[in-house]
Design a protein around this motif. Structure first.
Motif, short mmCIF file in Angstrom:
data_model
loop_
_atom_site.label_atom_id
_atom_site.label_comp_id
_atom_site.label_asym_id
_atom_site.label_seq_id
_atom_site.Cartn_x
_atom_site.Cartn_y
_atom_site.Cartn_z
N LYS A 92 -6.03 6.25 -6.48
CA LYS A 92 -6.59 4.94 -6.78
C LYS A 92 -7.88 5.15 -7.56
N GLN A 99 -0.25 1.78 -11.92
CA GLN A 99 0.11 0.47 -11.41
C GLN A 99 -1.17 -0.31 -11.13
N SER A 118 -11.03 3.66 -9.41
CA SER A 118 -11.88 2.47 -9.51
C SER A 118 -12.88 2.71 -10.64
N HIS A 151 -3.04 -3.61 -9.90
CA HIS A 151 -2.77 -4.43 -8.72
C HIS A 151 -1.82 -5.59 -9.03
N SER A 152 -0.76 -5.69 -8.21
CA SER A 152 0.20 -6.80 -8.29
C SER A 152 1.03 -6.80 -9.58
N LYS A 167 0.81 -1.22 0.00
CA LYS A 167 0.00 0.00 0.00
C LYS A 167 0.85 1.28 0.00
N ALA A 225 -6.71 1.08 -11.32
CA ALA A 225 -5.29 1.07 -10.97
C ALA A 225 -5.00 2.27 -10.08
#
Lengths: 114, 112
Positions: free
Chosen positions: B107, B38, B109, B40-41, A40, B84
């Motif tokens: 972030k 970026q 969404s 996720h992961s 995070k 992202a």
């Protein structure tokens, strides 16, 4: 080939282990980077290699040891790590510095230190 | 490098334009605005960069105000895959300038 590859994808190691992370690119880029990303949080720069020479070391502890064997490969040697070193380690490359610094990132190695 | 300020989160309906703001009021004349995202992961992905003119590529448009103190990244038709964290980064363009200093980002969404 516009990919930066990293191995392994996941790594679990104990505090007394020695391990290495590997990064490879075949885009002819002359700058390569290691970043560390805690959960995070944004990525933080660790090292920069330019023309296979260490250009920037952001005061990283000596238990992290980078190596650039050639212009396509970048390693990060790990020794005596601490649990707080658990993070996603990202490799990136770019054509150079300055304006030509569109950095291409690999998928990262998720490291867990027990 | 100048500091940036972004909202921590935003929502956007699928198919609509996503407009992501960034403030960089202390930007210098030789500093560029870069955007990365970026998913996720995954590793961060370069999107676009600019100095003072508006820029467009196949991914997005970048609108920079005339005084260069703020910018907006526009994703014209957001899809679920655009969900992202989006990072606005200001950095120098001089030779030997390698650092990308990531802030906290926004972030985004995208909602069906």
């Amino acid at each position: 080939d516009t990919e930066v590859t990293q191995t392994p994808k996941h790594l679990v190691m104990g505090m007394t282990n020695k391990k290495s992370l590997k990064c490879e690119q075949h885009m002819g880029h002359r700058a390569m980077y290691w970043y560390k990303q805690k959960a995070k949080k944004p990525p933080e720069l660790m090292f920069v290699y330019s023309y296979e020479k260490l250009s920037i070391n952001e005061s990283v502890p000596s238990r992290f040891s980078p190596e650039c064997p050639n212009s396509s490969l970048l390693n990060l040697h790990l020794h005596a790590l601490q649990p707080e070193d658990s993070a996603l380690y990202l490799c990136a490359s770019s054509q150079g510095g300055g304006l030509y610094n569109e950095q291409f990132f690999g998928p990262g190695t998720r490291l867990t230190v027990l | 490098d100048a500091k940036t300020t972004q909202p921590p989160s935003m929502d956007c309906a699928e198919g609509r334009a996503a407009n992501l703001p960034c403030n960089h009021s202390t930007i210098s004349g030789n500093e560029y605005v870069y955007w990365y995202r970026q998913i996720h992961s995954q590793g961060p992905q370069y999107i676009i960069h600019g100095l003072k003119n508006n820029e467009t590529n196949e991914m997005a448009s970048l609108i920079i105000t005339e005084d260069r103190k703020s910018s907006t990244l526009i994703l014209p038709h957001a899809t679920l895959r655009d969900t992202a964290v989006y990072y606005c980064i200001v950095r120098r363009s001089g030779a030997g300038s390698y650092q990308l200093t990531f802030g906290k980002g926004t972030k985004l969404s995208v909602i069906p």
